[in-house]
Design a protein around this motif. Structure first.
Motif, short mmCIF file in Angstrom:
data_model
loop_
_atom_site.label_atom_id
_atom_site.label_comp_id
_atom_site.label_asym_id
_atom_site.label_seq_id
_atom_site.Cartn_x
_atom_site.Cartn_y
_atom_site.Cartn_z
N GLU A 187 -14.55 -1.13 -5.79
CA GLU A 187 -14.40 -1.31 -7.23
C GLU A 187 -13.34 -2.35 -7.59
OE1 GLU A 187 -15.91 0.38 -9.98
OE2 GLU A 187 -17.38 1.13 -8.55
N ALA A 188 -12.35 -2.51 -6.73
CA ALA A 188 -11.19 -3.35 -7.05
C ALA A 188 -11.45 -4.84 -6.87
CB ALA A 188 -10.01 -2.94 -6.17
N ASP A 189 -10.82 -5.62 -7.74
CA ASP A 189 -10.79 -7.07 -7.58
C ASP A 189 -9.52 -7.51 -6.86
OD1 ASP A 189 -13.20 -7.68 -9.12
OD2 ASP A 189 -12.05 -6.92 -10.83
N CYS A 190 -8.53 -6.64 -6.83
CA CYS A 190 -7.26 -6.92 -6.15
C CYS A 190 -6.52 -5.60 -5.96
CB CYS A 190 -6.42 -7.91 -6.96
SG CYS A 190 -6.00 -7.31 -8.60
N PHE A 191 -5.42 -5.65 -5.21
CA PHE A 191 -4.67 -4.44 -4.86
C PHE A 191 -3.18 -4.65 -5.11
CE2 PHE A 191 -8.35 -4.84 -2.12
CZ PHE A 191 -8.97 -3.61 -2.26
N ILE A 192 -2.54 -3.59 -5.61
CA ILE A 192 -1.08 -3.56 -5.72
C ILE A 192 -0.59 -2.35 -4.96
CG2 ILE A 192 0.91 -3.35 -7.24
CD1 ILE A 192 -0.77 -4.62 -9.46
N ILE A 193 0.37 -2.60 -4.07
CA ILE A 193 0.98 -1.53 -3.29
C ILE A 193 2.33 -1.22 -3.94
CG2 ILE A 193 1.61 -0.77 -0.97
CD1 ILE A 193 -1.29 -1.98 -1.23
N THR A 194 2.44 -0.05 -4.56
CA THR A 194 3.70 0.38 -5.15
C THR A 194 4.38 1.31 -4.15
OG1 THR A 194 2.77 2.31 -6.29
CG2 THR A 194 2.73 0.18 -7.48
N PRO A 195 5.65 1.64 -4.35
CA PRO A 195 6.33 2.52 -3.39
C PRO A 195 5.54 3.81 -3.14
CG PRO A 195 7.94 1.50 -4.80
CD PRO A 195 6.59 1.13 -5.36
N GLY A 196 5.41 4.12 -1.87
CA GLY A 196 4.67 5.31 -1.47
C GLY A 196 5.00 5.68 -0.04
N GLY A 197 4.35 6.71 0.44
CA GLY A 197 4.60 7.22 1.78
C GLY A 197 3.45 6.92 2.73
N ALA A 198 3.17 7.87 3.62
CA ALA A 198 2.20 7.67 4.70
C ALA A 198 0.83 7.26 4.18
CB ALA A 198 2.10 8.94 5.55
N GLY A 199 0.35 7.92 3.13
CA GLY A 199 -0.97 7.59 2.58
C GLY A 199 -1.02 6.17 2.05
N THR A 200 0.06 5.75 1.39
CA THR A 200 0.12 4.39 0.84
C THR A 200 0.17 3.36 1.97
OG1 THR A 200 1.28 5.26 -1.09
CG2 THR A 200 1.40 2.88 -0.73
N PHE A 201 0.96 3.65 3.00
CA PHE A 201 1.01 2.73 4.15
C PHE A 201 -0.37 2.60 4.77
CE2 PHE A 201 5.58 4.39 4.97
CZ PHE A 201 6.08 3.58 3.98
N GLU A 202 -1.04 3.73 4.95
CA GLU A 202 -2.37 3.73 5.55
C GLU A 202 -3.35 2.92 4.71
OE1 GLU A 202 -6.42 5.17 6.21
OE2 GLU A 202 -5.22 5.68 4.46
N GLU A 203 -3.28 3.07 3.39
CA GLU A 203 -4.17 2.31 2.50
C GLU A 203 -3.89 0.81 2.60
OE1 GLU A 203 -4.76 5.79 -0.87
OE2 GLU A 203 -2.95 4.59 -0.88
N PHE A 204 -2.62 0.45 2.64
CA PHE A 204 -2.26 -0.97 2.79
C PHE A 204 -2.81 -1.54 4.09
CE2 PHE A 204 0.76 -3.84 4.98
CZ PHE A 204 0.38 -5.01 4.35
N PHE A 205 -2.56 -0.86 5.19
CA PHE A 205 -2.98 -1.41 6.48
C PHE A 205 -4.50 -1.50 6.59
CE2 PHE A 205 1.43 -0.51 7.82
CZ PHE A 205 1.74 -1.77 8.28
N GLU A 206 -5.21 -0.59 5.96
CA GLU A 206 -6.67 -0.68 6.00
C GLU A 206 -7.16 -1.91 5.24
OE1 GLU A 206 -10.66 1.71 4.68
OE2 GLU A 206 -9.04 2.82 5.62
N ILE A 207 -6.67 -2.12 4.02
CA ILE A 207 -7.15 -3.28 3.25
C ILE A 207 -6.65 -4.59 3.85
CG2 ILE A 207 -7.61 -2.07 1.09
CD1 ILE A 207 -4.94 -3.26 0.05
N LEU A 208 -5.46 -4.56 4.48
CA LEU A 208 -4.97 -5.76 5.17
C LEU A 208 -5.86 -6.09 6.36
CD1 LEU A 208 -2.81 -7.96 5.66
CD2 LEU A 208 -1.61 -6.27 7.08
N THR A 209 -6.20 -5.09 7.15
CA THR A 209 -7.06 -5.30 8.32
C THR A 209 -8.44 -5.82 7.89
OG1 THR A 209 -5.90 -3.56 9.52
CG2 THR A 209 -8.08 -4.20 10.35
N LEU A 210 -9.00 -5.22 6.84
CA LEU A 210 -10.30 -5.68 6.35
C LEU A 210 -10.23 -7.13 5.86
CD1 LEU A 210 -11.46 -2.48 4.44
CD2 LEU A 210 -12.42 -3.40 6.56
N LYS A 211 -9.14 -7.48 5.24
CA LYS A 211 -8.98 -8.86 4.76
C LYS A 211 -8.84 -9.82 5.94
CE LYS A 211 -6.47 -11.55 1.28
NZ LYS A 211 -5.42 -11.50 0.24
N GLN A 212 -8.06 -9.42 6.94
CA GLN A 212 -7.89 -10.25 8.13
C GLN A 212 -9.23 -10.46 8.85
OE1 GLN A 212 -5.35 -8.55 11.13
NE2 GLN A 212 -5.22 -10.44 12.28
N LEU A 213 -10.09 -9.46 8.80
CA LEU A 213 -11.40 -9.54 9.47
C LEU A 213 -12.47 -10.19 8.59
CD1 LEU A 213 -11.40 -6.05 11.20
CD2 LEU A 213 -11.04 -8.29 12.28
N GLY A 214 -12.07 -10.68 7.43
CA GLY A 214 -13.00 -11.40 6.57
C GLY A 214 -13.93 -10.52 5.76
#
Length: 191
Positions: free
Chosen positions: A98-125
């Protein structure tokens, strides 16, 4: 744009994070943007939703069905749109789609996991959507140091630094979210 905001649901985080995230949401909504998020009513998630609403934006909450029974007091039931999923994994997929972009605000384990997933997907094109950190009071400085160390140790290509950016200024962050082109890099530059 539909902006996905990831962040804490914790009821115990410092008010400085709550206040800044709420201001951010209001600022972005006044620019004509809407929110898609994990439908939390507390922590950074709740602050983002209040801010977007205050600024006139629409909010789309996404929660697994089990939240209705087990975590109902953490859910923002006042969303303009609510999507129910069977699993947490599906929840993330809906928000990512649904998103056109992402903002990572302060968070814990779940937020880190969400960031790394979208980062990995972006790195993989798999997407080219901007990823911004709202770095309140240096919260993400240590995470970026860890990323830089991984780059230094050659586990991550240096070019991957263009896949995300840190911000403390809302105007600069909004410009990036509305205009990022990954500096023309492709998946072949990043792997």
């Amino acid at each position: 744009m539909e902006i996905c905001v990831f962040g804490a649901a914790s009821k115990t985080i410092d008010e400085k994070y709550i206040t800044e995230v709420e201001k951010m949401g209001e600022f972005l909504a006044k620019r004509g943007h809407n929110l898609v998020f994990g439908s939390g009513c507390t922590g950074s998630m709740g602050a983002a939703a209040r801010g977007f609403k205050k600024g006139g934006g629409k909010i789309h909450g996404v929660i697994p069905k089990f939240f209705k029974e087990d975590l109902a007091d953490f859910v923002n039931w006042n969303c303009d749109r609510m999507t129910y999923t069977d699993t947490m994994r599906e929840r993330k997929a809906v928000m990512e789609d649904e998103a056109d972009c992402f903002i990572i605000t302060p968070g814990g384990a779940g937020t880190f996991e969400e960031f790394f997933e979208i980062l990995t997907l972006k790195q993989l094109g798999q997407h080219r959507k901007p990823i911004a950190f709202l770095n309140i009071d240096g919260y993400y400085d240590k995470l970026i140091e860890a990323m830089d160390y991984s780059i230094e140790q050659r586990f991550i290509k240096p070019e991957c630094r263009v896949l995300y950016k840190l911000f403390t200024d809302f105007e600069e962050m909004a410009f990036y979210l509305e205009n990022d082109d990954m500096q023309g890099l492709t998946v072949h530059d990043l792997k």
